[in-house]
Design an enzyme around this catalytic site. Sequence first.
Site, PDB file in Angstrom:
ATOM      1  N   CYS A   1       0.811  -1.224   0.000  1.00 26.40           N
ATOM      2  CA  CYS A   1       0.000   0.000   0.000  1.00 26.40           C
ATOM      3  C   CYS A   1       0.840   1.267   0.000  1.00 26.40           C
ATOM      4  O   CYS A   1       0.290   2.371  -0.044  1.00 26.40           O
ATOM      5  CB  CYS A   1      -0.951  -0.017   1.192  1.00 26.40           C
ATOM      6  SG  CYS A   1      -1.978  -1.501   1.234  1.00 26.40           S
TER       7      CYS A   1
ATOM      8  N   HIS B   1      -2.362   8.119   6.185  1.00 25.64           N
ATOM      9  CA  HIS B   1      -2.646   6.785   5.657  1.00 25.64           C
ATOM     10  C   HIS B   1      -4.026   6.349   6.136  1.00 25.64           C
ATOM     11  O   HIS B   1      -4.812   5.818   5.356  1.00 25.64           O
ATOM     12  CB  HIS B   1      -1.563   5.813   6.107  1.00 25.64           C
ATOM     13  CG  HIS B   1      -1.665   4.459   5.490  1.00 25.64           C
ATOM     14  ND1 HIS B   1      -1.614   4.261   4.124  1.00 25.64           N
ATOM     15  CD2 HIS B   1      -1.825   3.225   6.042  1.00 25.64           C
ATOM     16  CE1 HIS B   1      -1.738   2.965   3.861  1.00 25.64           C
ATOM     17  NE2 HIS B   1      -1.865   2.318   5.004  1.00 25.64           N
TER      18      HIS B   1
ATOM     19  N   GLU C   1      -0.205   5.763  13.678  1.00 22.81           N
ATOM     20  CA  GLU C   1       0.126   6.925  12.849  1.00 22.81           C
ATOM     21  C   GLU C   1      -0.047   8.215  13.642  1.00 22.81           C
ATOM     22  O   GLU C   1       0.758   9.158  13.508  1.00 22.81           O
ATOM     23  CB  GLU C   1      -0.735   6.937  11.592  1.00 22.81           C
ATOM     24  CG  GLU C   1      -0.323   8.001  10.596  1.00 22.81           C
ATOM     25  CD  GLU C   1      -1.097   7.943   9.293  1.00 22.81           C
ATOM     26  OE1 GLU C   1      -0.735   8.686   8.364  1.00 22.81           O
ATOM     27  OE2 GLU C   1      -2.071   7.152   9.194  1.00 22.81           O
TER      28      GLU C   1
ATOM     29  N   LYS D   1      -9.457   8.112   2.752  1.00 21.18           N
ATOM     30  CA  LYS D   1      -9.938   6.729   2.643  1.00 21.18           C
ATOM     31  C   LYS D   1     -11.329   6.560   3.255  1.00 21.18           C
ATOM     32  O   LYS D   1     -12.005   5.574   2.979  1.00 21.18           O
ATOM     33  CB  LYS D   1      -8.963   5.764   3.313  1.00 21.18           C
ATOM     34  CG  LYS D   1      -7.647   5.575   2.575  1.00 21.18           C
ATOM     35  CD  LYS D   1      -6.776   4.541   3.272  1.00 21.18           C
ATOM     36  CE  LYS D   1      -5.451   4.341   2.554  1.00 21.18           C
ATOM     37  NZ  LYS D   1      -4.523   5.491   2.728  1.00 21.18           N
TER      38      LYS D   1
ATOM     39  N   HIS E   1      -9.796   1.949   0.648  1.00 18.75           N
ATOM     40  CA  HIS E   1      -8.345   1.770   0.545  1.00 18.75           C
ATOM     41  C   HIS E   1      -8.010   1.194  -0.826  1.00 18.75           C
ATOM     42  O   HIS E   1      -8.327   0.047  -1.122  1.00 18.75           O
ATOM     43  CB  HIS E   1      -7.865   0.852   1.665  1.00 18.75           C
ATOM     44  CG  HIS E   1      -6.381   0.817   1.826  1.00 18.75           C
ATOM     45  ND1 HIS E   1      -5.506   1.441   0.958  1.00 18.75           N
ATOM     46  CD2 HIS E   1      -5.585   0.220   2.772  1.00 18.75           C
ATOM     47  CE1 HIS E   1      -4.267   1.236   1.360  1.00 18.75           C
ATOM     48  NE2 HIS E   1      -4.285   0.505   2.452  1.00 18.75           N
TER      49      HIS E   1
ATOM     50  N   PHE F   1       1.883  -3.320   3.994  1.00 21.83           N
ATOM     51  CA  PHE F   1       2.239  -4.608   4.594  1.00 21.83           C
ATOM     52  C   PHE F   1       3.718  -4.897   4.320  1.00 21.83           C
ATOM     53  O   PHE F   1       4.225  -4.652   3.221  1.00 21.83           O
ATOM     54  CB  PHE F   1       1.398  -5.732   3.984  1.00 21.83           C
ATOM     55  CG  PHE F   1      -0.002  -5.831   4.530  1.00 21.83           C
ATOM     56  CD1 PHE F   1      -0.468  -4.990   5.517  1.00 21.83           C
ATOM     57  CD2 PHE F   1      -0.878  -6.800   4.039  1.00 21.83           C
ATOM     58  CE1 PHE F   1      -1.762  -5.103   6.019  1.00 21.83           C
ATOM     59  CE2 PHE F   1      -2.171  -6.931   4.528  1.00 21.83           C
ATOM     60  CZ  PHE F   1      -2.606  -6.072   5.511  1.00 21.83           C
TER      61      PHE F   1
END
Length: 420
Positions: A170, A310, A321, A342, A347, A406
């Site tokens: 991502c 994010h 975050e 998002k 996402h 990831f």
Amino acid sequence: MSSNQKHRVVITGMGALTPIGLSAESYWEGLMAGTSGAAPITYFDTEPFATKFACELKGFDVVDYMDRKVARRMDPFAQYALAVAGLTLKDAGIDHESLSSDEQEDIGVIFGSGIGGMQVFLKTSKDYLQGGPRRISPFFVPMLIPDIAAGQISIKYGLRGPNYSAVSACATGNNNIGDAFMAIQLGHCKAVLSGGSEAAVSEMGIGGFNALKALSTRNDEPATASRPFDSTREGFVLGEGAGAIYLEELEHAKARGARIYAEIVGIGMSGDAHHITAPDPEGRGARSAMRASLRDANLQPSDVDYLNMHGTSTPLGDIAETKAIKMVFGDHAYKMNLSSTKSMTGHLLGAAGAVEAIASILAIVNNRVPPTINFVNPDPECDLNYTFNTPQDREVKVAVSNAFGFGGHNTSVVFQEYSE
């Protein structure tokens, strides 16, 4: 061009295919309206799946962008990539058919996908199980590999500069934009079309993320399921689409009279070295990436006006975050605006960084911050100004866009209002 100095890099074109708009303009309008792209899945029977909704690319018809025969030899992720490339070149004022050979060699394509041809892999696996190896298409491997999007764009538009794909889950969109930025800075080319695309709304995409327990399962209220920073968040909403920006060396852009949206001034990258899917709980990798991006941009934390987070709407990720932002920005973390777009698009995985870069650039252009929608219930561990539910007008001279993946991949890109 000399490689002994770093060249300034500006953004002169943008294109977006998102669940809330099929152009950069309509995408921005969707953000400003607080539109949710989440709805029940229409692509396949969701009865066996824990999650039955996603942010599909509504209204996209591939024949609006390319010949159907050409499209049949591409996985949807590559179709999206080729389509968004055309939108971006048009917005940048690039007529590919009139480019000279030298001009073709000075334009690169650095464009990625986090997963690649997931849908063609599923279809070909079914064909193989039904009919054996003879049922495997000769186009299977070229349709599958993530780098084929960059290749297809290069072939279609005759762009012969640096051509490849960085893959970092991502964080892919940001990593490709960062590589494009550095390639132009160092004089390897004069312009790069860069971004990301993804088409993972499929049986294996939904099933795989369900197996990880990463997706929201609010099937009774999909439109509000992506709720970053809300205490009732319980997973992300899968989205699909593509985003691209046209990065250009400043003097080259000025010489051709290009419209300049903003300047890209910094890139930061780091690794969590923690877990294959979970973020470092203290946000140390995210902190390192943001600090590196600001150093690269020669800016102070207090210079930042807006940060596109994010912000996936997962219990762990939003807190990690937030902690990272507090470590980097200190008291200024409470003075700037933040948001997670998002909450509206879902996402987009490998395309997320690209479409969120566009949101960040347009925040600078319009002096307006996109909202984080679907907030109702406060979380004491998420206590910053996330621009809840409605956009906010404010001067935005510097915007930062985060994307994490990831494997512990962390990226942060800094955009700045352009001035001489």
